[in-house]
Write a protein that holds these residues in place. Sequence first.
Motif, short mmCIF file in Angstrom:
data_model
loop_
_atom_site.label_atom_id
_atom_site.label_comp_id
_atom_site.label_asym_id
_atom_site.label_seq_id
_atom_site.Cartn_x
_atom_site.Cartn_y
_atom_site.Cartn_z
N ILE A 291 15.54 97.06 43.03
CA ILE A 291 16.99 97.34 43.04
C ILE A 291 17.32 98.35 41.94
O ILE A 291 16.95 98.15 40.79
N VAL B 112 18.59 88.34 51.36
CA VAL B 112 17.35 88.86 51.96
C VAL B 112 16.25 87.84 51.71
O VAL B 112 15.39 87.60 52.56
N LEU C 208 12.02 93.86 42.12
CA LEU C 208 12.81 93.75 43.34
C LEU C 208 13.15 95.11 43.95
O LEU C 208 13.59 95.18 45.09
N ARG D 205 18.06 93.49 57.52
CA ARG D 205 18.29 93.05 56.15
C ARG D 205 17.04 93.07 55.28
O ARG D 205 17.13 92.90 54.07
N GLU E 100 7.22 92.58 54.73
CA GLU E 100 6.48 92.82 53.50
C GLU E 100 7.36 92.63 52.27
O GLU E 100 6.98 91.99 51.29
N TYR E 101 8.57 93.18 52.37
CA TYR E 101 9.48 93.09 51.23
C TYR E 101 9.87 91.64 50.95
O TYR E 101 9.81 91.16 49.83
N ARG F 111 20.44 99.90 39.95
CA ARG F 111 21.88 99.71 39.69
C ARG F 111 22.36 100.84 38.81
O ARG F 111 21.69 101.18 37.82
N MET G 168 18.09 87.45 46.53
CA MET G 168 18.01 88.90 46.44
C MET G 168 18.96 89.47 47.47
O MET G 168 18.87 89.15 48.66
N ILE G 169 19.89 90.29 46.99
CA ILE G 169 20.74 91.08 47.89
C ILE G 169 20.75 92.50 47.34
O ILE G 169 20.63 92.69 46.14
N PRO G 170 20.87 93.49 48.23
CA PRO G 170 20.89 94.87 47.72
C PRO G 170 22.11 95.14 46.86
O PRO G 170 22.05 95.93 45.94
N ARG G 171 23.23 94.51 47.18
CA ARG G 171 24.43 94.69 46.37
C ARG G 171 24.50 93.57 45.33
O ARG G 171 23.56 92.82 45.15
N THR G 172 25.65 93.47 44.66
CA THR G 172 25.80 92.42 43.66
C THR G 172 26.57 91.22 44.19
O THR G 172 26.56 90.15 43.59
N ASN H 76 22.39 102.66 49.32
CA ASN H 76 22.28 101.64 50.36
C ASN H 76 22.83 101.99 51.73
O ASN H 76 22.42 101.39 52.72
N PRO I 98 16.26 98.88 48.10
CA PRO I 98 15.22 98.13 47.37
C PRO I 98 13.83 98.22 48.00
O PRO I 98 12.86 98.45 47.27
N ARG J 101 11.41 83.73 38.64
CA ARG J 101 12.66 83.83 37.89
C ARG J 101 13.46 82.53 37.95
O ARG J 101 14.05 82.11 36.96
N SER K 246 31.83 95.26 42.11
CA SER K 246 30.89 94.77 41.10
C SER K 246 29.57 95.55 41.08
O SER K 246 28.76 95.38 40.17
N ASP K 247 29.36 96.39 42.09
CA ASP K 247 28.14 97.21 42.09
C ASP K 247 28.24 98.41 41.15
O ASP K 247 27.24 99.08 40.89
N VAL L 239 8.58 86.73 43.54
CA VAL L 239 9.31 87.22 42.35
C VAL L 239 10.47 86.29 42.02
O VAL L 239 10.68 85.89 40.86
N LEU L 240 11.21 85.90 43.06
CA LEU L 240 12.36 85.02 42.81
C LEU L 240 11.92 83.67 42.29
O LEU L 240 12.54 83.11 41.39
N ARG M 152 7.01 89.58 49.37
CA ARG M 152 6.80 89.86 47.95
C ARG M 152 7.91 89.30 47.09
O ARG M 152 7.67 88.72 46.02
N VAL M 153 9.12 89.49 47.57
CA VAL M 153 10.28 89.10 46.76
C VAL M 153 10.37 87.58 46.61
O VAL M 153 10.83 87.07 45.59
N ARG N 158 26.09 98.75 54.02
CA ARG N 158 26.35 98.32 52.65
C ARG N 158 26.99 99.39 51.78
O ARG N 158 26.32 100.09 51.03
#
Lengths: 288, 749
Positions: free
Chosen positions: B617, A195, B615, A261, A265-266, B619, A185-189, B655, B735, A277, B680-681, A273-274, A269-270, B675
Amino acid sequence: MTDIQYLAPTTLDEAIRAYAAADGTGHILAGGTDLLVQTQAGMVQPGLIVDIKNITDVTGIERAADGGFIVGAAVAGAALEKHTDFATAWPGVLEGLNLIGSTQIQGRASLGGNLCNGSPAADSVPALVAAGAILSVQGPDGRREIAVEDVPAGPGKTNLKPGEIAVSFAFPPRTKGASDAYLRMIPRTEMDIAVVGCGVNLTIEGGVCTAARVGLGAVAPTVLLVEKAANALIDSKLDDDAITAAAAACSAACNPIDDKRGTVEYRTRVAGVLLKRVVGIAAERAQA
Amino acid sequence: MSSNDNKWIGESTIRPDGADKVTGRATFAADSTMPGMIWGKVLRSPHAHAVIKSVDTSKAEAFPGVKAVITSSDIVDFPIDTPFPLGIQDMRWMCRNVMARDKVLFHGHPVAAVAAMTEAIAAEACKLIEIDYEVLPHAIEIDDALADDAPILHDWMEFEGKPSNIAGVLEHTKGDVASGFAEADVIIERKFTTRPVHQGYIEPHACLVSVAADNKTTIWSSSQGQFMVRAMTALLTGLSQSDIRAIPAEIGGGFGGKTIVYLEPLATALSKKSGRPVKMAMTREEVMRASGPTSGSKSVVKIGCKKDGTITAAEGTYWLQAGGLPGAPVRGAVGCALAPYDIPNGHTLGYDVVCNRSKVAAYRAPGAPIGSFGVECVLDELAEELGLDPLDLRLKNAAKEGTEAVHGPVYPVMGYVESLESAKAHDHYNAPLGANQGRGVASGFWFNAGGESSAQVNITEDGNVVVTTGHPDIGGSRAGIANICAELLGIDYKRVSVLIGDTATIGFSNLTGGSRVLFASSMVVTESTGKVIRTLCELAAKIWDIDPDAVDWEDGAARPAGANAGQFEPLTLAELAARANETGGPIGAGAQVNTTGAEGGFGTHICDVEVDPELGIARVIRYTVLQDVGRAVHPAYVEGQMQGGAAQAIGWALNEEYLYDKDGKVDNPGFLDYRMPVASDLPMLDTHIIEIPNPKHPQGVRGVGEVPLVPGLSAVRNAVYNAIGVRFNDLPLSPPRILDGLNVPEAAE
């Protein structure tokens, strides 16, 4: 403003001699994607830099007698990606490694460097842990093997002894119905630090999960091998109950910090979730 | 000017700086070197707030390789009790920002600087400077700075008769808000916060300065205005402006952040003291710690409507962080907040609040996104409450020609309504949405600006054209000017070379900022080119021995007109240039004008997001920017501006934020943890150019570059609401925040 000595030996023995003699001021340069940044930021002041890229022991990709792979610790992400047999056998390890940095970084970044940098958020390490990869190290006292999960000792620290250099990773032979996956999980792509990162390695026989390993990153001082999560999956048909139990085990294993980062708590939880997946992806690959 | 007849205006011609930039030949500020050059380094405060009790530089001065050490005593002091405005800045704050005087006001505040033979020696010598600090409690956030027991940053600052961190206040009033709200059927009032965000220019601040023994000084630096560099450096170092030649480097991004100086006066003082050229360059960390982001804010916005959606009253109160010294962009917040709407009763009020962060600098439509955010969020909620389409609610209240804005002006012809109508008709607005997807819209306004510009248009002996202007090109002004000059002369745009002069080679030209440069510089270029054409016609008349008034300029040549039409072969630019010496001498003309008539700009954005509900997020999956640009002189650059503004808004919304540790130190001073969106975002950011020409400009130009940042914050936020049903009033929509919101849905109400 001390001068930095740079050596680029062609044999492991030469490298180990120089590294051990540097008396703690030596740093190993594989890809340099961490070392150069840390040096520039003043976080480390190397007296000696030992560049190991000219040593064939650390740069090769070979098949072991048992059919497993031996991957040199300094093999760059871009080089490993091109190795189609490895990519077929360990897609999860590869996706963890290939997530690091940009295309340019992939020309340099390596599994050994990522592991020995000691970051709890290292992207390739959860998948290496899930793979059950064994690191071979060599030092003044000779060669020894360490399970990858036993290498990190805490943020920025490893259990390598003074003078030891990571040489190669041994991956067990692959059986039919086995595969792996990694997600972070990262906030960006891209171009970001995990994180939470989760690697899962599964074997499925006749619809039943017969073997599993789970690696979890960025949720504790070191990357974790989460055996309780694996145990929840083993002998199950990867049904919702088993996956939910494994996810809960991942969340329970988390011992993260609140930092810039992510919050405790986040992250907690994540992690669950990961896990869900990643199991889905690994299972699909295993049965493909 | 009719667009259909144009050959170059409206064409995306090849940009004149393109080849240099893609081949790496372009010279940015840090690329300049000189024989004998040494390196300067800044010593920065390790504390967020402290009194400087003493500074001892003797050990640093004695360190081998050190050539000069400076402190605040080497920078001209501008006393607190005497305002000294320079543009939108005040030299009282600038002198204290480039070098702390009696107090350090933020972690990273310069306290001394060293010039030495190498960067490493300079850095080492900085460590030898002994400073005795009395550390004080700090206030980072607005609420910390406004608290009853807040540490007061400046003992001379008072508000309403009491010591305060409120440096100033600005308000706009129209009508009577109380009676307006009394007429409303629905009133919604909400509180909002936005975080401080950095412009994120890719090139760190850098300069090379050489002061000769006779004080003749040359500055090579990256800025949004070489004349600003000259003026501020002269004032801060005591040199006269005529002794300083400021040469603008290619600029690697500015977005407002390079409209003030940081290093130039320090390097000048160091060069003067050492007798050597001094180069200084910030690291990214220094940029993040000590250059100016825009303000963080908190606000309360209240809007009342009739059942049919007619706004009866609107009110916004804003608190903006200035950083350690006054100067938050309050004017943009309170002026732009309600500007897109025809509101009978409006009131906006803004406070400039000092706190222990780096002093803010301009950032693309300074203050306007902050002002707009709460308003566009409340309108979205009102539209839902009233059962109206959010674009229809805006159309119902849209400002148009003749509307008197809450901030004062009466609008001339402009295309805000067209942006809303185009949005409504756009296929994006009518496209289906999938699961966890949502759509938001918002509008925005920016003032735009005119001001001083100078240009010189010279015809070369071989019949080509060199245009010199005085503005660093950060938005495509060279390409736009080449198009306009080529159009006017009727020649291929490739024959027009557009250069940026330095302070010694072109007349005074104000900053590249306020979306003013193409507006203003094309006015002076048009005037100069007109003079050149007149000269060319006179030369042809002389050759033909006819009256100059009987000569037309058309398609790059002088042609006999009227009674003489067809009597002589046309004389081309090249032919006339070749005969210039025999007919009158060099051909060229300049113009220097304080331009006016830059009318405001309006835009509307449509944003689609998809939210990962597990998550948190969000986008952005589709985005369309619709904007009245007046006249798109160079459409590719116009689109680039619209896309760039939207991209920065998306980063601000999702972000970007400064994170501080408990000691008041920035915890994410780099692009890894600060951030900004990466390529790619973002999806392809679509643009829809609307052209309602500005009647006060020869080509119809309006400023383009700043409007597209303004609506983006709320467009993204409104889209997230539409996707998951949670109204977030605090940015960024990171997020963890989204996940928290999803798990406590009532928290939004």
